[in-house]
Design a protein around this motif. Structure first.
Motif, PDB file in Angstrom:
ATOM      1  N   GLY A  61       0.788  -1.230   0.000  1.00 51.82           N
ATOM      2  CA  GLY A  61       0.000   0.000   0.000  1.00 51.82           C
ATOM      3  C   GLY A  61       0.815   1.273   0.000  1.00 51.82           C
ATOM      4  O   GLY A  61       0.255   2.373   0.084  1.00 51.82           O
ATOM      5  N   ARG A  62       2.121   1.150  -0.119  1.00 53.95           N
ATOM      6  CA  ARG A  62       2.974   2.343  -0.147  1.00 53.95           C
ATOM      7  C   ARG A  62       2.917   2.987  -1.519  1.00 53.95           C
ATOM      8  O   ARG A  62       3.047   2.302  -2.543  1.00 53.95           O
ATOM      9  N   GLN A  63       2.738   4.284  -1.531  1.00 52.90           N
ATOM     10  CA  GLN A  63       2.639   5.046  -2.773  1.00 52.90           C
ATOM     11  C   GLN A  63       3.998   5.114  -3.461  1.00 52.90           C
ATOM     12  O   GLN A  63       4.993   5.508  -2.864  1.00 52.90           O
ATOM     13  N   VAL A  64       4.034   4.706  -4.742  1.00 52.92           N
ATOM     14  CA  VAL A  64       5.262   4.709  -5.523  1.00 52.92           C
ATOM     15  C   VAL A  64       5.277   5.915  -6.463  1.00 52.92           C
ATOM     16  O   VAL A  64       6.326   6.505  -6.705  1.00 52.92           O
ATOM     17  N   SER A  65       4.118   6.270  -6.983  1.00 46.36           N
ATOM     18  CA  SER A  65       4.014   7.403  -7.916  1.00 46.36           C
ATOM     19  C   SER A  65       3.681   8.680  -7.156  1.00 46.36           C
ATOM     20  O   SER A  65       3.410   8.652  -5.958  1.00 46.36           O
ATOM     21  N   GLY A  66       3.666   9.788  -7.883  1.00 50.35           N
ATOM     22  CA  GLY A  66       3.325  11.069  -7.280  1.00 50.35           C
ATOM     23  C   GLY A  66       1.824  11.296  -7.187  1.00 50.35           C
ATOM     24  O   GLY A  66       1.382  12.341  -6.728  1.00 50.35           O
ATOM     25  N   VAL A  67       1.039  10.301  -7.599  1.00 52.10           N
ATOM     26  CA  VAL A  67      -0.420  10.420  -7.615  1.00 52.10           C
ATOM     27  C   VAL A  67      -1.003   9.513  -6.536  1.00 52.10           C
ATOM     28  O   VAL A  67      -0.606   8.356  -6.419  1.00 52.10           O
ATOM     29  N   ARG A  68      -1.928  10.050  -5.735  1.00 49.35           N
ATOM     30  CA  ARG A  68      -2.553   9.256  -4.670  1.00 49.35           C
ATOM     31  C   ARG A  68      -3.545   8.249  -5.238  1.00 49.35           C
ATOM     32  O   ARG A  68      -4.329   8.577  -6.117  1.00 49.35           O
ATOM     33  N   PRO A  69      -3.550   7.015  -4.708  1.00 51.40           N
ATOM     34  CA  PRO A  69      -4.470   5.991  -5.202  1.00 51.40           C
ATOM     35  C   PRO A  69      -5.897   6.221  -4.728  1.00 51.40           C
ATOM     36  O   PRO A  69      -6.134   6.920  -3.740  1.00 51.40           O
ATOM     37  N   SER A  70      -6.821   5.578  -5.403  1.00 53.72           N
ATOM     38  CA  SER A  70      -8.223   5.567  -4.997  1.00 53.72           C
ATOM     39  C   SER A  70      -8.336   5.178  -3.526  1.00 53.72           C
ATOM     40  O   SER A  70      -7.534   4.395  -3.013  1.00 53.72           O
ATOM     41  N   SER A  71      -9.360   5.676  -2.880  1.00 51.05           N
ATOM     42  CA  SER A  71      -9.586   5.324  -1.474  1.00 51.05           C
ATOM     43  C   SER A  71      -9.906   3.836  -1.302  1.00 51.05           C
ATOM     44  O   SER A  71      -9.844   3.314  -0.196  1.00 51.05           O
ATOM     45  N   GLU A  72     -10.227   3.148  -2.388  1.00 48.76           N
ATOM     46  CA  GLU A  72     -10.529   1.714  -2.329  1.00 48.76           C
ATOM     47  C   GLU A  72      -9.293   0.844  -2.565  1.00 48.76           C
ATOM     48  O   GLU A  72      -9.418  -0.349  -2.825  1.00 48.76           O
ATOM     49  N   TYR A  73      -8.093   1.416  -2.466  1.00 49.42           N
ATOM     50  CA  TYR A  73      -6.885   0.634  -2.735  1.00 49.42           C
ATOM     51  C   TYR A  73      -6.780  -0.569  -1.810  1.00 49.42           C
ATOM     52  O   TYR A  73      -6.277  -1.622  -2.201  1.00 49.42           O
ATOM     53  N   ARG A  74      -7.288  -0.455  -0.567  1.00 54.76           N
ATOM     54  CA  ARG A  74      -7.226  -1.579   0.377  1.00 54.76           C
ATOM     55  C   ARG A  74      -8.001  -2.785  -0.164  1.00 54.76           C
ATOM     56  O   ARG A  74      -7.572  -3.928  -0.013  1.00 54.76           O
ATOM     57  N   LEU A  75      -9.151  -2.518  -0.759  1.00 57.75           N
ATOM     58  CA  LEU A  75      -9.974  -3.563  -1.356  1.00 57.75           C
ATOM     59  C   LEU A  75      -9.183  -4.327  -2.419  1.00 57.75           C
ATOM     60  O   LEU A  75      -9.145  -5.558  -2.418  1.00 57.75           O
ATOM     61  N   PRO A 129     -18.723   0.385   5.295  1.00 52.00           N
ATOM     62  CA  PRO A 129     -18.358   1.702   4.747  1.00 52.00           C
ATOM     63  C   PRO A 129     -17.270   1.609   3.671  1.00 52.00           C
ATOM     64  O   PRO A 129     -16.333   0.825   3.783  1.00 52.00           O
ATOM     65  N   ALA A 130     -17.428   2.415   2.638  1.00 55.74           N
ATOM     66  CA  ALA A 130     -16.480   2.448   1.514  1.00 55.74           C
ATOM     67  C   ALA A 130     -15.083   2.825   1.994  1.00 55.74           C
ATOM     68  O   ALA A 130     -14.916   3.653   2.888  1.00 55.74           O
ATOM     69  N   GLY A 131     -14.095   2.198   1.387  1.00 59.36           N
ATOM     70  CA  GLY A 131     -12.701   2.539   1.651  1.00 59.36           C
ATOM     71  C   GLY A 131     -12.126   1.983   2.938  1.00 59.36           C
ATOM     72  O   GLY A 131     -10.969   2.235   3.247  1.00 59.36           O
ATOM     73  N   THR A 132     -12.914   1.212   3.680  1.00 59.76           N
ATOM     74  CA  THR A 132     -12.436   0.723   4.976  1.00 59.76           C
ATOM     75  C   THR A 132     -11.743  -0.629   4.872  1.00 59.76           C
ATOM     76  O   THR A 132     -11.958  -1.385   3.934  1.00 59.76           O
ATOM     77  N   GLU A 133     -10.911  -0.921   5.877  1.00 60.72           N
ATOM     78  CA  GLU A 133     -10.268  -2.227   5.955  1.00 60.72           C
ATOM     79  C   GLU A 133     -11.312  -3.316   6.148  1.00 60.72           C
ATOM     80  O   GLU A 133     -11.160  -4.434   5.643  1.00 60.72           O
ATOM     81  N   GLU A 134     -12.378  -3.010   6.872  1.00 61.65           N
ATOM     82  CA  GLU A 134     -13.448  -3.973   7.098  1.00 61.65           C
ATOM     83  C   GLU A 134     -14.097  -4.390   5.773  1.00 61.65           C
ATOM     84  O   GLU A 134     -14.321  -5.580   5.527  1.00 61.65           O
ATOM     85  N   LEU A 135     -14.382  -3.419   4.913  1.00 64.27           N
ATOM     86  CA  LEU A 135     -14.945  -3.728   3.596  1.00 64.27           C
ATOM     87  C   LEU A 135     -13.951  -4.566   2.790  1.00 64.27           C
ATOM     88  O   LEU A 135     -14.329  -5.568   2.185  1.00 64.27           O
ATOM     89  N   ALA A 136     -12.700  -4.170   2.795  1.00 65.82           N
ATOM     90  CA  ALA A 136     -11.670  -4.900   2.049  1.00 65.82           C
ATOM     91  C   ALA A 136     -11.601  -6.355   2.495  1.00 65.82           C
ATOM     92  O   ALA A 136     -11.552  -7.271   1.669  1.00 65.82           O
ATOM     93  N   ARG A 137     -11.626  -6.594   3.805  1.00 66.37           N
ATOM     94  CA  ARG A 137     -11.534  -7.963   4.331  1.00 66.37           C
ATOM     95  C   ARG A 137     -12.731  -8.820   3.944  1.00 66.37           C
ATOM     96  O   ARG A 137     -12.570  -9.945   3.488  1.00 66.37           O
ATOM     97  N   ILE A 138     -13.935  -8.296   4.133  1.00 68.11           N
ATOM     98  CA  ILE A 138     -15.129  -9.104   3.872  1.00 68.11           C
ATOM     99  C   ILE A 138     -15.287  -9.397   2.378  1.00 68.11           C
ATOM    100  O   ILE A 138     -15.668 -10.489   1.992  1.00 68.11           O
ATOM    101  N   VAL A 139     -14.953  -8.426   1.536  1.00 63.06           N
ATOM    102  CA  VAL A 139     -15.056  -8.651   0.092  1.00 63.06           C
ATOM    103  C   VAL A 139     -13.985  -9.645  -0.361  1.00 63.06           C
ATOM    104  O   VAL A 139     -14.269 -10.579  -1.109  1.00 63.06           O
ATOM    105  N   ALA A 140     -12.768  -9.477   0.100  1.00 60.68           N
ATOM    106  CA  ALA A 140     -11.683 -10.392  -0.292  1.00 60.68           C
ATOM    107  C   ALA A 140     -11.987 -11.819   0.151  1.00 60.68           C
ATOM    108  O   ALA A 140     -11.724 -12.771  -0.590  1.00 60.68           O
ATOM    109  N   GLU A 141     -12.550 -11.962   1.323  1.00 55.88           N
ATOM    110  CA  GLU A 141     -12.919 -13.298   1.797  1.00 55.88           C
ATOM    111  C   GLU A 141     -13.986 -13.910   0.892  1.00 55.88           C
ATOM    112  O   GLU A 141     -13.893 -15.071   0.506  1.00 55.88           O
ATOM    113  N   THR A 142     -14.964 -13.119   0.503  1.00 60.92           N
ATOM    114  CA  THR A 142     -16.008 -13.586  -0.418  1.00 60.92           C
ATOM    115  C   THR A 142     -15.410 -13.943  -1.768  1.00 60.92           C
ATOM    116  O   THR A 142     -15.795 -14.940  -2.392  1.00 60.92           O
TER     117      THR A 142
END
Length: 186
Positions: A61-75, A129-142
């Motif tokens: 999750g570390r930013q490599v470019s000069g542009v910030r990623p979408s808030s859904e990067y965790r997902l 909630p969008a962009g959260t670690e909780e959303l990322a975890r539950i979706v990835a598990e599914t």
């Protein structure tokens, strides 16, 4: 290489908007290449995407470019960690899929042979909630057991070995939701 990846993200982002799979600032797509993830930048609009609006992050999750990623990067990262064979993800906000998620609790019915072949099942993930670690975890598990999912009141996620594959799976999810919805009206 990165120019070609960015061009793919631009192409399919614009196509997603053109085909009504997302609107305004909604949705994002990514491509994983090795330890790097190319993803739509925060605040970018899909139908106006340019190569400069593609952020690059590493798998931590570390930013490599000069542009910030979408808030859904965790997902995206969580899915890539759970599914190492996946190299592309489409997260879009299509209207019929979102509507179906407000009516169906568990899984969208599969109606067409194409959806049966390419998707097999379309589970619905309870709201987080969008962009959260909780959303990322539950979706990835599914997504460990499915190449597509609908997030309640939010949108869809599809995966593939290419962005083209993930994109067309997203179209199949929306077609399935639309056919299901229209079949209810009869």
């Amino acid at each position: 290489m990165s120019r070609a990846i960015k061009a793919q993200l631009v192409k399919y982002s614009r196509l997603a908007h053109e085909r009504g799979l997302t609107a305004a600032f909604g949705g994002n797509m990514s491509i994983r290449k090795g330890n790097l993830v190319f993803i739509k930048a925060t605040g970018a609009v899909m139908d106006e995407m340019t190569g400069e609006q593609v952020a690059v992050i590493d798998m931590k999750g570390r930013q490599v470019s000069g542009v910030r990623p979408s808030s859904e990067y965790r997902l995206h990262l969580e899915i890539y960690h759970k599914r190492p064979e996946v190299t592309a993800i489409a997260h879009l906000h299509p209207p019929y899929s979102i509507t179906a998620s407000t009516i169906i609790d568990v899984e969208l019915p599969i109606i067409t042979p194409e959806a049966e072949i390419y998707l097999k099942r379309i589970p619905i993930v309870p709201f987080r909630p969008a962009g959260t670690e909780e959303l990322a975890r539950i979706v990835a598990e599914t997504m460990c057991h499915s190449d597509a999912a609908i997030m309640e009141n939010h949108g869809i996620v599809t995966v593939g070995r290419s962005l083209r594959e993930a994109f067309y799976k997203a179209e199949l999810v929306e077609e399935s939701a639309k056919l299901w919805y229209l079949s209810r009206k009869g």
